[in-house]
Design a protein around this motif. Structure first.
Motif, PDB file in Angstrom:
ATOM      1  N   UNK A   1       0.831  -1.203   0.000  1.00  0.00           N
ATOM      2  CA  UNK A   1       0.000   0.000   0.000  1.00  0.00           C
ATOM      3  C   UNK A   1       0.865   1.252   0.000  1.00  0.00           C
ATOM      4  N   UNK A   2       0.353   2.302  -0.631  1.00  0.00           N
ATOM      5  CA  UNK A   2       0.949   3.628  -0.535  1.00  0.00           C
ATOM      6  C   UNK A   2       0.154   4.357   0.545  1.00  0.00           C
ATOM      7  N   UNK A   3       0.869   4.921   1.497  1.00  0.00           N
ATOM      8  CA  UNK A   3       0.202   5.540   2.651  1.00  0.00           C
ATOM      9  C   UNK A   3       0.137   7.047   2.527  1.00  0.00           C
ATOM     10  N   UNK A   4      -0.855   7.659   3.158  1.00  0.00           N
ATOM     11  CA  UNK A   4      -1.890   7.057   3.990  1.00  0.00           C
ATOM     12  C   UNK A   4      -2.897   6.290   3.130  1.00  0.00           C
ATOM     13  N   UNK A   5      -3.568   5.360   3.781  1.00  0.00           N
ATOM     14  CA  UNK A   5      -4.562   4.542   3.101  1.00  0.00           C
ATOM     15  C   UNK A   5      -5.764   5.423   2.764  1.00  0.00           C
ATOM     16  N   UNK A   6      -6.003   5.626   1.483  1.00  0.00           N
ATOM     17  CA  UNK A   6      -7.156   6.416   1.050  1.00  0.00           C
ATOM     18  C   UNK A   6      -7.512   6.010  -0.378  1.00  0.00           C
TER      19      UNK A   6
END
Length: 153
Positions: A90-95
């Motif tokens: 995942x690339x953060x922040x999770x959105x």
């Protein structure tokens, strides 16, 4: 050295979640921290963003009071979750606008996340990574350094 209770409990919960298909990086009660905290999602109030290391007002209060949740401080929990999400791709922040894995519950993706989390949990307690199997392959002068009794089934 004896395994700290918090580490042992966390490892058992993560192991069971992985093998029972109850690990989901996108669900606050089924992610790494959600499972460590008995499938509760109340930890999400410690931060304003899933995957963020920034404590919310509530998180700062708990951190400053020295509160622990199943043995872990709020900032430790946020680090655990960040490591898990990043190791899962995942690339953060999770959105919704950040890229994420196509199948975030794929066993291989989850295994990568768990390996990173276990290494971090061991580091938090000052222990060698329990998943590091490289020692069993060490050798000196063509002989293994460690001997194991082979049990054949």
């Amino acid at each position: 050295m004896e395994t700290p209770k918090r580490l042992e409990q966390a490892l058992i919960k993560l192991y069971n979640a992985f093998h029972n298909n109850e690990l989901n990086p996108e669900c606050c009660s089924a992610c790494a921290v959600g499972n460590i905290l008995d499938n509760r999602d109340s930890w999400k109030h410690l931060t304003n963003g899933h995957g963020s290391l920034e404590l919310s007002y509530v998180g700062r209060i708990h951190q400053n009071l020295g509160r622990k949740f199943n043995g872990y401080t709020p900032i430790e929990l946020l680090h655990i979750e960040k490591i898990f999400l990043e190791a899962c791709g995942f690339i953060l922040p999770l959105c919704h606008y950040n890229p994420k894995p196509k199948n975030s519950t794929n066993k291989e993706i989850l295994f990568n996340g768990l390996c990173a989390v276990v290494a971090h949990l061991c580091e938090l307690d000052g222990l060698a990574n329990v998943m590091d199997y490289s020692k069993i392959f060490e050798y000196e002068k063509e002989n293994p350094v460690y001997k194991f009794d082979a049990i054949y089934l």
